[in-house]
Scaffold this motif. Structure first.
Motif, PDB file in Angstrom:
ATOM      1  N   PRO A   3       0.819  -1.188   0.000  1.00 36.63           N
ATOM      2  CA  PRO A   3       0.000   0.000   0.000  1.00 36.63           C
ATOM      3  C   PRO A   3       0.856   1.242   0.000  1.00 36.63           C
ATOM      4  N   VAL A   4       0.242   2.340  -0.423  1.00 32.69           N
ATOM      5  CA  VAL A   4       0.981   3.585  -0.497  1.00 32.69           C
ATOM      6  C   VAL A   4       1.512   3.960   0.878  1.00 32.69           C
ATOM      7  N   ALA A   5       2.794   4.253   0.915  1.00 35.69           N
ATOM      8  CA  ALA A   5       3.427   4.535   2.204  1.00 35.69           C
ATOM      9  C   ALA A   5       2.989   5.883   2.731  1.00 35.69           C
ATOM     10  N   SER A   6       2.764   5.942   3.995  1.00 34.92           N
ATOM     11  CA  SER A   6       2.435   7.197   4.636  1.00 34.92           C
ATOM     12  C   SER A   6       3.719   7.906   5.012  1.00 34.92           C
ATOM     13  N   SER A   7       3.577   9.145   5.464  1.00 32.84           N
ATOM     14  CA  SER A   7       4.754   9.908   5.830  1.00 32.84           C
ATOM     15  C   SER A   7       5.501   9.260   6.983  1.00 32.84           C
ATOM     16  N   GLY A   8       4.797   8.425   7.783  1.00 29.63           N
ATOM     17  CA  GLY A   8       5.439   7.763   8.905  1.00 29.63           C
ATOM     18  C   GLY A   8       6.422   6.691   8.479  1.00 29.63           C
ATOM     19  N   ASN A   9       6.326   6.261   7.193  1.00 29.84           N
ATOM     20  CA  ASN A   9       7.219   5.226   6.702  1.00 29.84           C
ATOM     21  C   ASN A   9       8.381   5.798   5.904  1.00 29.84           C
ATOM     22  N   SER A  10       8.562   7.098   5.936  1.00 32.22           N
ATOM     23  CA  SER A  10       9.616   7.717   5.143  1.00 32.22           C
ATOM     24  C   SER A  10      10.991   7.206   5.543  1.00 32.22           C
ATOM     25  N   PHE A  11      11.199   6.948   6.834  1.00 32.43           N
ATOM     26  CA  PHE A  11      12.489   6.423   7.283  1.00 32.43           C
ATOM     27  C   PHE A  11      12.745   5.042   6.701  1.00 32.43           C
ATOM     28  N   GLU A  12      11.722   4.187   6.747  1.00 33.86           N
ATOM     29  CA  GLU A  12      11.871   2.842   6.195  1.00 33.86           C
ATOM     30  C   GLU A  12      12.111   2.889   4.693  1.00 33.86           C
ATOM     31  N   ASP A  13      11.432   3.792   3.992  1.00 39.19           N
ATOM     32  CA  ASP A  13      11.646   3.947   2.554  1.00 39.19           C
ATOM     33  C   ASP A  13      13.085   4.356   2.267  1.00 39.19           C
TER      34      ASP A  13
END
Length: 390
Positions: free
Chosen positions: A68-78
């Motif tokens: 699913p589309v990543a939220s801003s909370g997953n920016s570190f993981e991205d």
């Protein structure tokens, strides 16, 4: 008084009807009816937006191959995933650095001993297993048996033929010639599976080719060495079987089972497996060079060039014979990696057990280094240039 009849406060024609009354364009206020209409429209738009968002989320969850589309909370993981991908794409560079630093400063890698290598390989095989399902492994035997058989034929004809020609015509001493012929008779090794994974090959086929060729080696390798070397090289069938079971079959089947029945547990791990495989392969190359630096230094250019031609021909013929037979690029890449990379470690063990001349071991060690370096460069190139699924 007639002029007052149209005023809002008059009794004639001015009765308040909120549903039909209109406010002049210059008015700054809405009537009750207009306000109620606008509220209804706003509520309808909000509900429609919620439905669309819920539908998009359900669609993403219904497609397990797509996150699913990543939220801003997953920016570190991205960001971590991008770093891992960038590291993997530079795989050939890391392997060359590992080989060079392992040769000139062995203590950098001597800590990475045989036990750590074995455990690391098992972990990588488990990681490769979670990229497959049990149905995909089954497909290799039910829908692609001809591809598996072709792979076996290529593995036990191409490199043995090239190895025989080199051992007879390269001007090598008897011990070095025997070592080259011995290496060419080996089955596929787990390093080929790591390279195949990075090169975006058919992993089900690659893993089953390694398993099948290793089990066939119990019979085929002694016959080939008798034909090429003139001496029977016995192989411990029981040890060979348990080695395949421990390093390949068991971890792959466990990983595939988890991915088949609980894919949600491994979806996030899959993205990091190429990085883990790259790191493991770099450490293995560095360790092999570091622990055999003296042998590599003493071998000389002639034996290094011999094993380089041996494995280069394996990579080249494995790919272009497959393309000549009309197979896809993905299958051709798989055959290229599997034919070009053999179990040099097994060859080294057999050389020590069955030959008194220490020179026989040198081609096995040089083969491991050259094979992994060439294989990493080739798989790194394919990793950067081939799109997923091609």
């Amino acid at each position: 008084m007639a002029g007052a009849a149209g005023e809002p406060g008059s009794d004639k024609g001015g009765e308040s009807d909120s549903s039909s009354s209109k406010v002049p364009a210059s008015s700054k206020f809405l009537t009750y009816g207009q306000l109620r209409t606008r509220m209804a429209v706003w509520r309808a738009e909000r509900e429609a937006g919620s439905v669309e968002a819920a539908a998009a989320k359900a669609l993403a969850l219904a497609q397990p191959g797509e996150a699913p589309v990543a939220s801003s909370g997953n920016s570190f993981e991205d960001g971590v995933k991008k770093l891992a991908t960038g590291f993997t794409q530079l795989f050939p560079l890391w392997c060359i650095i590992a080989a060079s630093t392992g040769f000139y400063h062995p203590p950098l890698y001597t800590w990475f001993d045989t036990t750590m290598t074995t455990n690391g390989l098992m972990l990588i095989m488990l990681g490769m297993g979670i990229t497959l399902t049990l149905d995909e492994i089954k497909t290799v035997f039910t829908k692609q048996p001809q591809l598996l058989m072709l792979g076996m034929v290529l593995q036990y004809t191409v490199l043995p033929t090239i190895g025989y020609l080199i051992s007879r015509n390269w001007g090598l001493s008897d011990g070095l010639a025997v070592g080259v012929a011995l290496v060419s008779c080996m089955p596929g090794g787990t390093a080929s599976n790591i390279m195949a994974y990075i090169a975006k090959c058919d992993m089900g086929l690659s893993l089953m080719m390694t398993t099948a060729s290793t089990l066939m080696a119990i019979v085929v390798t002694p016959l080939l060495t008798l034909l090429l070397v003139g001496q029977i090289v016995a192989i411990d069938a029981q040890a060979m079987f348990f080695s395949v079971l421990q390093l390949v079959l068991a971890p792959v089947l466990i990983g595939a089972t988890v991915n088949t029945y609980a894919p949600q547990l491994v979806n996030r791990i899959k993205a990091y497996m190429p990085f883990a495989a790259t790191t493991m392969c770099v450490l293995i190359i560095g360790s092999m060079v570091a622990t055999n630096a003296d042998v590599v230094a003493a071998a000389g250019f002639k034996i290094l060039s011999a094993v380089m031609v041996l494995h280069s021909c394996g990579f080249f013929l494995g790919f272009f014979v497959s393309k000549g037979l009309g197979l896809s690029n993905k299958i051709a890449r798989t055959n290229s990696i599997e034919v070009g990379m053999q179990s040099s470690a097994l060859a080294g063990v057999l050389a020590r057990l069955h030959f008194t001349d220490p020179a026989v071991v040198a081609p096995c060690v040089c083969s491991a280094v050259v094979m992994c370096t060439l294989g990493s460069m080739l798989s790194g190139y394919w990793s950067m240039t081939v799109k997923d699924g091609e």
